[in-house]
Motif scaffolding. Structure first.
Motif, PDB file in Angstrom:
ATOM      1  N   ALA A   1       0.832  -1.202   0.000  1.00 35.64           N
ATOM      2  CA  ALA A   1       0.000   0.000   0.000  1.00 35.64           C
ATOM      3  C   ALA A   1       0.870   1.257   0.000  1.00 35.64           C
ATOM      4  CB  ALA A   1      -0.939  -0.007   1.204  1.00 35.64           C
ATOM      5  N   GLY A   2       2.179   1.066  -0.029  1.00 35.55           N
ATOM      6  CA  GLY A   2       3.100   2.202  -0.046  1.00 35.55           C
ATOM      7  C   GLY A   2       3.526   2.654   1.339  1.00 35.55           C
ATOM      8  N   GLU A   3       3.383   1.790   2.333  1.00 33.82           N
ATOM      9  CA  GLU A   3       3.765   2.152   3.696  1.00 33.82           C
ATOM     10  C   GLU A   3       5.248   2.464   3.786  1.00 33.82           C
ATOM     11  OE1 GLU A   3       2.112  -0.626   2.746  1.00 33.82           O
ATOM     12  OE2 GLU A   3       0.813  -1.364   4.338  1.00 33.82           O
ATOM     13  N   THR A   4       5.596   3.387   4.685  1.00 35.12           N
ATOM     14  CA  THR A   4       6.994   3.735   4.912  1.00 35.12           C
ATOM     15  C   THR A   4       7.418   3.419   6.349  1.00 35.12           C
ATOM     16  OG1 THR A   4       6.388   6.022   5.404  1.00 35.12           O
ATOM     17  CG2 THR A   4       7.029   5.509   3.123  1.00 35.12           C
ATOM     18  N   GLU A   5       6.544   2.741   7.077  1.00 33.81           N
ATOM     19  CA  GLU A   5       6.872   2.224   8.397  1.00 33.81           C
ATOM     20  C   GLU A   5       5.886   1.113   8.722  1.00 33.81           C
ATOM     21  OE1 GLU A   5       4.642   5.023  11.609  1.00 33.81           O
ATOM     22  OE2 GLU A   5       6.494   5.814  10.786  1.00 33.81           O
ATOM     23  N   ALA A   6       6.222   0.317   9.720  1.00 39.38           N
ATOM     24  CA  ALA A   6       5.352  -0.787  10.121  1.00 39.38           C
ATOM     25  C   ALA A   6       5.552  -1.079  11.595  1.00 39.38           C
ATOM     26  CB  ALA A   6       5.675  -2.034   9.300  1.00 39.38           C
ATOM     27  N   MET A   7       4.530  -1.627  12.193  1.00 35.22           N
ATOM     28  CA  MET A   7       4.617  -2.127  13.559  1.00 35.22           C
ATOM     29  C   MET A   7       4.743  -3.642  13.449  1.00 35.22           C
ATOM     30  SD  MET A   7       4.491   0.516  15.564  1.00 35.22           S
ATOM     31  CE  MET A   7       4.113  -0.126  17.192  1.00 35.22           C
ATOM     32  N   ILE A   8       5.815  -4.190  14.021  1.00 35.37           N
ATOM     33  CA  ILE A   8       5.995  -5.643  13.988  1.00 35.37           C
ATOM     34  C   ILE A   8       6.281  -6.130  15.403  1.00 35.37           C
ATOM     35  CG2 ILE A   8       6.836  -5.609  11.596  1.00 35.37           C
ATOM     36  CD1 ILE A   8       9.636  -6.252  12.724  1.00 35.37           C
ATOM     37  N   GLU A   9       6.014  -7.397  15.624  1.00 34.90           N
ATOM     38  CA  GLU A   9       6.323  -8.023  16.908  1.00 34.90           C
ATOM     39  C   GLU A   9       7.104  -9.291  16.611  1.00 34.90           C
ATOM     40  OE1 GLU A   9       4.081  -9.781  20.895  1.00 34.90           O
ATOM     41  OE2 GLU A   9       2.975  -8.516  19.481  1.00 34.90           O
ATOM     42  N   LEU A  10       8.214  -9.467  17.304  1.00 34.42           N
ATOM     43  CA  LEU A  10       9.061 -10.635  17.099  1.00 34.42           C
ATOM     44  C   LEU A  10       9.251 -11.373  18.419  1.00 34.42           C
ATOM     45  CD1 LEU A  10      11.810  -9.035  14.821  1.00 34.42           C
ATOM     46  CD2 LEU A  10       9.929 -10.517  14.104  1.00 34.42           C
ATOM     47  N   ALA A  11       9.471 -12.654  18.316  1.00 34.90           N
ATOM     48  CA  ALA A  11       9.738 -13.473  19.500  1.00 34.90           C
ATOM     49  C   ALA A  11      11.068 -13.057  20.116  1.00 34.90           C
ATOM     50  CB  ALA A  11       9.782 -14.949  19.106  1.00 34.90           C
ATOM     51  N   PRO A  12      11.241 -13.296  21.404  1.00 34.26           N
ATOM     52  CA  PRO A  12      12.537 -12.985  22.017  1.00 34.26           C
ATOM     53  C   PRO A  12      13.682 -13.689  21.287  1.00 34.26           C
ATOM     54  CG  PRO A  12      10.917 -13.452  23.700  1.00 34.26           C
ATOM     55  CD  PRO A  12      10.285 -13.799  22.373  1.00 34.26           C
ATOM     56  N   GLY A  13      14.802 -12.996  21.185  1.00 38.13           N
ATOM     57  CA  GLY A  13      15.981 -13.568  20.537  1.00 38.13           C
ATOM     58  C   GLY A  13      16.651 -12.580  19.601  1.00 38.13           C
ATOM     59  N   LYS A  14      17.587 -13.090  18.839  1.00 38.23           N
ATOM     60  CA  LYS A  14      18.359 -12.317  17.869  1.00 38.23           C
ATOM     61  C   LYS A  14      17.654 -12.398  16.518  1.00 38.23           C
ATOM     62  CE  LYS A  14      22.983 -12.339  15.800  1.00 38.23           C
ATOM     63  NZ  LYS A  14      24.300 -13.015  15.817  1.00 38.23           N
ATOM     64  N   HIS A  15      17.497 -11.250  15.850  1.00 39.25           N
ATOM     65  CA  HIS A  15      16.801 -11.201  14.564  1.00 39.25           C
ATOM     66  C   HIS A  15      17.549 -10.291  13.594  1.00 39.25           C
ATOM     67  CE1 HIS A  15      13.231 -13.201  16.135  1.00 39.25           C
ATOM     68  NE2 HIS A  15      13.388 -12.473  17.220  1.00 39.25           N
ATOM     69  N   THR A  16      17.352 -10.550  12.296  1.00 40.78           N
ATOM     70  CA  THR A  16      17.889  -9.667  11.265  1.00 40.78           C
ATOM     71  C   THR A  16      16.730  -9.040  10.502  1.00 40.78           C
ATOM     72  OG1 THR A  16      18.084 -11.424   9.598  1.00 40.78           O
ATOM     73  CG2 THR A  16      20.015 -11.000  11.002  1.00 40.78           C
ATOM     74  N   LEU A  17      16.948  -7.798  10.071  1.00 41.01           N
ATOM     75  CA  LEU A  17      15.977  -7.057   9.270  1.00 41.01           C
ATOM     76  C   LEU A  17      16.698  -6.470   8.061  1.00 41.01           C
ATOM     77  CD1 LEU A  17      14.186  -4.960  12.065  1.00 41.01           C
ATOM     78  CD2 LEU A  17      13.441  -7.150  11.097  1.00 41.01           C
ATOM     79  N   GLN A  18      16.023  -6.478   6.913  1.00 40.16           N
ATOM     80  CA  GLN A  18      16.566  -5.887   5.701  1.00 40.16           C
ATOM     81  C   GLN A  18      15.408  -5.454   4.818  1.00 40.16           C
ATOM     82  OE1 GLN A  18      19.049  -8.542   3.325  1.00 40.16           O
ATOM     83  NE2 GLN A  18      20.203  -6.800   2.548  1.00 40.16           N
ATOM     84  N   LEU A  19      15.553  -4.328   4.143  1.00 34.11           N
ATOM     85  CA  LEU A  19      14.545  -3.850   3.201  1.00 34.11           C
ATOM     86  C   LEU A  19      14.936  -4.210   1.781  1.00 34.11           C
ATOM     87  CD1 LEU A  19      13.854  -0.245   4.520  1.00 34.11           C
ATOM     88  CD2 LEU A  19      12.323  -2.216   4.640  1.00 34.11           C
TER      89      LEU A  19
END
Length: 152
Positions: free
Chosen positions: A110-128
């Motif tokens: 929809a052209g969003e430029t931000e998001a609310m996310i929830e992740l489980a406890p731990g180490k995570h990686t993010l990339q666009l």
């Protein structure tokens, strides 16, 4: 004459060895899909920062950054635009195919430029990764650096 042939044979073997060693790396640099992107465009994650710890048990904001390119919703074909895909705990998909849609490849068509996310406890990686009007990466592909965050 024999020395000249031996030298040429050694050089051709060296060139063959270099080509064979370089082949896997050449395959990993896909050009992206058919939609052109500005050569100087780049994506980045504005928040959270690399190495940051986010609270467990509640959603947090991820802010998408993009320079020298515009954002347009899925299905809108306009030059130098695309929409964001957030890659969670995964590597870049094939850059000349449609970006998958699953729990690791989140689409913001929809052209969003931000998001609310929830992740489980731990180490995570993010990339666009930017996608065109059909969810296919641009040429050249526009993606951010991969960041690591911790959820505690």
């Amino acid at each position: 004459m024999k020395l000249h042939k031996a030298g040429a044979l050694a050089r051709s073997r060296s060139l063959l060895l270099v080509a064979l060693l370089a082949a896997p790396f050449a395959l990993s640099f896909a050009q992206g899909g058919p939609t052109p992107a500005p050569a100087n465009a780049y994506a980045y994650i504005g928040y959270p920062n690399n190495g940051e710890t986010m609270p467990a048990g509640k959603p947090f904001r991820v802010w998408f950054g993009l320079r020298f390119m515009g954002v347009a919703p899925r299905g809108v074909k306009f030059p130098n635009t695309g929409h964001h895909h957030l890659l969670v705990d995964t590597d870049l998909p094939p850059l000349d195919h449609e970006i998958p849609s699953d729990r690791n490849h989140l689409h913001y068509g929809a052209g969003e430029t931000e998001a609310m996310i929830e992740l489980a406890p731990g180490k995570h990686t993010l990339q666009l990764l930017m996608g065109d009007d059909r969810h296919i990466p641009h040429n050249p592909p526009i993606y951010s650096k991969k960041i690591t965050i911790y959820v505690k």
